[in-house]
Each structure stands twice: as structure tokens, then as C-alpha cells.
Design an enzyme around this catalytic site. Structure first.
Site, PDB file in Angstrom:
ATOM      1  N   ARG A 164     -37.890  56.694 -48.343  1.00 19.51           N
ATOM      2  CA  ARG A 164     -39.236  57.289 -48.264  1.00 19.51           C
ATOM      3  C   ARG A 164     -39.582  57.707 -46.829  1.00 19.51           C
ATOM      4  O   ARG A 164     -40.742  57.585 -46.396  1.00 19.51           O
ATOM      5  CB  ARG A 164     -40.303  56.305 -48.765  1.00 19.51           C
ATOM      6  CG  ARG A 164     -40.216  55.970 -50.236  1.00 19.51           C
ATOM      7  CD  ARG A 164     -40.490  57.190 -51.128  1.00 19.51           C
ATOM      8  NE  ARG A 164     -40.582  56.812 -52.518  1.00 19.51           N
ATOM      9  CZ  ARG A 164     -39.528  56.669 -53.332  1.00 19.51           C
ATOM     10  NH1 ARG A 164     -38.298  56.898 -52.895  1.00 19.51           N
ATOM     11  NH2 ARG A 164     -39.713  56.318 -54.597  1.00 19.51           N
ATOM     12  N   SER A 237     -46.656  55.564 -56.473  1.00 20.05           N
ATOM     13  CA  SER A 237     -46.647  54.275 -55.754  1.00 20.05           C
ATOM     14  C   SER A 237     -47.519  54.407 -54.508  1.00 20.05           C
ATOM     15  O   SER A 237     -47.299  55.307 -53.706  1.00 20.05           O
ATOM     16  CB  SER A 237     -45.235  53.926 -55.289  1.00 20.05           C
ATOM     17  OG  SER A 237     -44.365  53.813 -56.381  1.00 20.05           O
ATOM     18  N   GLU A 333     -47.412  54.132 -48.700  1.00 24.05           N
ATOM     19  CA  GLU A 333     -46.512  55.287 -48.832  1.00 24.05           C
ATOM     20  C   GLU A 333     -47.326  56.583 -48.759  1.00 24.05           C
ATOM     21  O   GLU A 333     -46.876  57.606 -48.247  1.00 24.05           O
ATOM     22  CB  GLU A 333     -45.769  55.210 -50.181  1.00 24.05           C
ATOM     23  CG  GLU A 333     -44.814  56.366 -50.386  1.00 24.05           C
ATOM     24  CD  GLU A 333     -44.388  56.566 -51.834  1.00 24.05           C
ATOM     25  OE1 GLU A 333     -43.577  55.773 -52.315  1.00 24.05           O
ATOM     26  OE2 GLU A 333     -44.855  57.527 -52.472  1.00 24.05           O
TER      27      GLU A 333
END
Ligand code: FAD
Ligand code: EPU
Length: 338
Positions: A164, A237, A333
Site C-alpha cells: 500500500r 479498508s 490507509e
């Protein structure tokens, strides 16, 4: 280039909160990218590139230019008996691009079916799901460097991809991506390691899956587990899965033997943040207009927020309770715009 002033951003991001921006434009060409970067410097106002807004959280009025990426096009730039290289405009819809490749029989991104967003955002956080990551197929990224005012071609290695993460995410707002080059395989090796993919193929009695079968299985899995942003505001998420040292992992495992974790290297483990959040009692909890999704604790959902600030504060409470119980600090995130 289309530009306008003082509009609500509600329709342009998946949390659908009602923050406003002082300036808004739509990018459809590389010339627009240079022009918008120059505008930002001349007017001394910040610039924010928006794809489809499925990984951003606005928390207040944006006093600057929000530029929505709509630079389109899918072009084959080379082909061999085993591979094809495509150049794709940053504004193309990611799932449309996945379906385009799957239909042609070109493999590599089928496990990334149904991830919301644009192609241009795919390298930013190196999107990933079900055993695949964008970095596995990205050959080059073409981006405008707003500091040095020049176009650059980044090779896969130069993008500094990680879990990520990428150069483009760490050097926040410096680069504007116009195109991404992908290498797809004509005789692909299918990735069915994720248990749940095998389960769905088994349920459907599919023994020799095709790219279409894998893509359909992923679509089913995701649709059952993740909320549809059109019906319920969210950004997937909200936090990353934390990566911790083996020593810390072993200590925690003694106290919490059911904790879910995966070895990453010889010295590190990745923990399932969804499990940590659930263990703190958040799953399905609603507080005002914000909640922790009942089927996936890693997803924060909106029940009709006016401002992303409400989500931010809720996420802060989750972070604090995970610190208290496990001594682990979750990292968001989602790109918080403040
Ligand atoms: P945006 O949200 O518009 O932008 C994200 C960031 O990238 C911002 O900082 C923005 O400034 C920057 N940016 C966007 N385009 C450009 C560009 N052309 N040049 C420079 N900067 C740019 N992600 C995963 O990795 N895996 C998943 O499985 C996954 N599942 C999701 C499920 C749901 C239901 C939702 C809502 C989100 C999910 N996400 C997932 C997150 C999201 O889909 C990805 O991060 C996606 O890449 C965001 O694309 P976007 O176009 O909406 O980007
Ligand atoms: N889990 C729980 N409780 C929960 C949620 C999950 O115990 O409420 C456990 C699950 O039982 C499972 C483990 O945690 O054992 C992992 O869960 P899951 O397979 O749902 O994946 P995840 O780690 O929660 C990650 C990505 C997703 C991606 C999926 C599938 C991150 C931050 N998230 O989620 O990406 O789609 O794997 O590969 O890495 C996103 O980035 O927005 C995103 C949705």
C-alpha cells in the site's frame, strides 16, 4: 479545460461528505496537467488530483484546486507471442480496464477485479487484493513532476512500490500521473492461492478456471464482504494491516493466541487489523452518522455524514483503543485531506 468555483465535493468521492472546494477543474490531456500545475503555482494555492475519490477523506473546505482526472484511452504499445504492453490513461475506470483485459484473455490483474477507482491511482498505493498487487504488472508510470516542472517515465523499480505504498504516495502531491504502462500475459498463471477463491471455484464446480472465472469469483467475494459505496459511504479498508517485528508478534501471540497474522519476512509479521479492531469490540458499532462495518471491521462506513471530520474522529477512537489493548498504532490507509 473545464473549471468552476465554490462547489460541493459530495458527488466526487465515496464518503460523499459535503465539503466544498474553492476551485475545481477536469483534466483530459497532458496539456491540462501542465496548465493546472502552473495555475496552482501562479495563484499560490494547493492542488489536489482526484480520481474517483474512493480513497480520500475530506475533513474541511479545500482552499485550492481540486482537479478531477479524466484523461482517457487504452492503447497497445507492443506485443510478443507471450506478452502485451498497454498504455492506459489515468482517468480510465480500473474495473473497466480489468474487464477489458480479462475479455481479451490477457492475465495479471484479474484478482484486482472490482476495486473502485481510476487507473492513474492504481500505482499511488499499489492497489492489492487476493494475492495480487498493481506492481506485479506495472511496467512504467508516466507522471509530471510539479516541482521540477518536467515529465518523467518511472520504471517499475523507480516507483519504489511496497505494501500500500509507492514513491507517489510518500512524495505526496508532487507527481501527477497521466498514463500507466502494464505488461499482461497471454498465457497467464492464475493466482488461486487465496483460500476463499478456491472455495468459490469449488462451489461453482469449476475445475479449470479461466480468467473470467477468477474475475467472477473475486466479484462475488468482494460483493458479499464489502459495502457498495453507492449505497453506503466508505473508502474500503480505512487502516493498513500493521507490520510488526517477530519479537513483538511472539509476545502478543502468548497473550492473544487467536490473533491473525502472516509471516512477511524472516523477522516481520503482518497482523490482520480487522481482527484487532473486532477484538476491541468495534465491529458493527455505530456512533452518530459513522460506524464500523458489521461484516468487515477494517471498513468505516457513513450513515449520511455532513463532514469527513466525523469519520476522522471515529477512526481516532479506534486507533486509541487498539493502542490500549495491543500497544499497536494503526496507520490510516485512506488519504486524509486537511
Ligand atoms: P482517489 O481516491 O481519487 O485518490 C487517491 C489518492 O491518489 C489521492 O491522494 C489522490 O490525490 C491521488 N491520485 C489519484 N489519481 C492521481 C493521479 N492521476 N496522479 C496523481 N495522484 C493521483 N484498495 C486496494 O488497494 N485494494 C482493495 O481491495 C480496495 N478495495 C476497496 C473497496 C472499496 C469498497 C473502496 C471504496 C475502496 C477500496 N480500495 C481498495 C481503495 C481504492 O479503491 C484505491 O485506493 C483506488 O486506487 C483509489 O482510486 P481513485 O481513483 O478513487 O483515487
Ligand atoms: N478479520 C477479522 N475481523 C474482521 C475482518 C477481518 O477477524 O472484521 C480477519 C479475517 O477473518 C481474515 C483476516 O482478518 O482472517 C484478513 O481479512 P480479509 O481477508 O478480509 O482481508 P483484510 O486484511 O481485512 C486486505 C486488504 C483489502 C483487500 C483484502 C483482500 C488491506 C488494508 N486491506 O483486507 O484491501 O481487498 O485484503 O485481499 O491490506 C483496501 O485496501 O481498501 C482493501 C479493501
Amino acid at each position: 479545460m473545464y473549471t468552476t468555483k465554490n462547489i460541493s465535493l459530495k458527488l466526487y468521492h465515496s464518503f460523499a461528505s459535503n465539503e466544498t472546494t474553492s476551485d475545481f477543474s477536469i483534466i483530459t490531456s497532458q496539456n491540462d496537467i501542465v496548465a493546472i500545475s502552473n495555475w496552482s503555482k501562479q495563484n499560490d494555492k494547493p492542488l489536489l488530483i482526484l480520481g474517483s475519490g474512493s480513497n480520500v477523506l475530506f475533513t474541511k473546505h479545500f482552499d485550492g484546486m481540486v482537479a478531477k482526472m479524466e484523461l482517457m484511452g487504452i492503447k497497445k504499445i507492443s506485443e510478443t507471442p507471450s506478452e502485451v504492453v498497454l498504455e492506459v490513461g489515468a482517468g480510465e475506470n480500473w474495473h473497466y480496464f480489468v474487464c477489458y483485459c480479462v475479455q481479451k484473455g490477457w492475465g495479471g490483474i484479474e484478482n484486482l477485479s472490482l476495486i473502485p477507482g481510476t487507473v492513474g491511482a492504481s500505482p499511488i498505493q499499489n492497489i492489492g487484493a487476493y494475492g495480487a498487487e498493481a506492481k506485479d504488472t506495472i511496467k512504467n508510470v508516466i507522471a509530471y513532476d510539479t516541482i521540477n516542472e518536467k515529465w518523467e517515465i518511472f520504471t517499475n523499480q523507480a516507483c519504489n512500490f511496497g505494501y500500500r505504498s509507492s514513491l507517489f504516495k510518500s512524495e505526496k502531491n508532487r507527481y501527477i500521473i497521466s498514463h500507466v504502462h502494464f505488461t499482461l500475459q497471454k498465457q497467464p498463471t492464475l493466482k488461486t492461492d487465496y483460500g476463499v477463491i478456491r472455495e468459490v471455484l469449488h462451489e461453482r464446480n469449476i475445475k479449470n478456471p479461466s480468467l473470467v472465472d477468477i474475475s467472477n469469483a473475486i466479484i462475488q467475494i468482494r460483493s458479499e464482504k464489502l459495502p457498495d459505496p453507492k449505497k453506503m459511504g466508505n473508502a474500503g479498508s480505512f487502516f493498513k494491516n500493521p507490520i510488526i517485528s517477530i519479537d513483538q508478534f511472539e509476545q502478543l501471540k502468548t497473550e492473544f493466541p487467536n490473533m491473525i497474522a502472516y509471516p512477511i519476512t524472516d523477522t516481520t509479521y503482518k497482523l490482520a487489523a480487522g481482527w484487532l479492531i473486532e477484538a476491541c469490540g468495534w465491529k458493527g458499532i455505530r456512533n452518530g452518522n459513522v460506524g464500523c462495518y458489521a461484516k468487515q471491521a477494517l471498513v468505516i462506513v457513513s450513515y449520511g455524514i455532513e463532514s469527513g471530520k466525523e469519520v476522522y474522529e471515529f477512526s481516532e477512537s479506534i486507533i486509541q483503543s487498539v493502542i490500549k489493548k495491543f500497544g499497536i498504532t494503526l496507520e490510516r490507509e485512506v488519504n486524509v485531506i486537511n
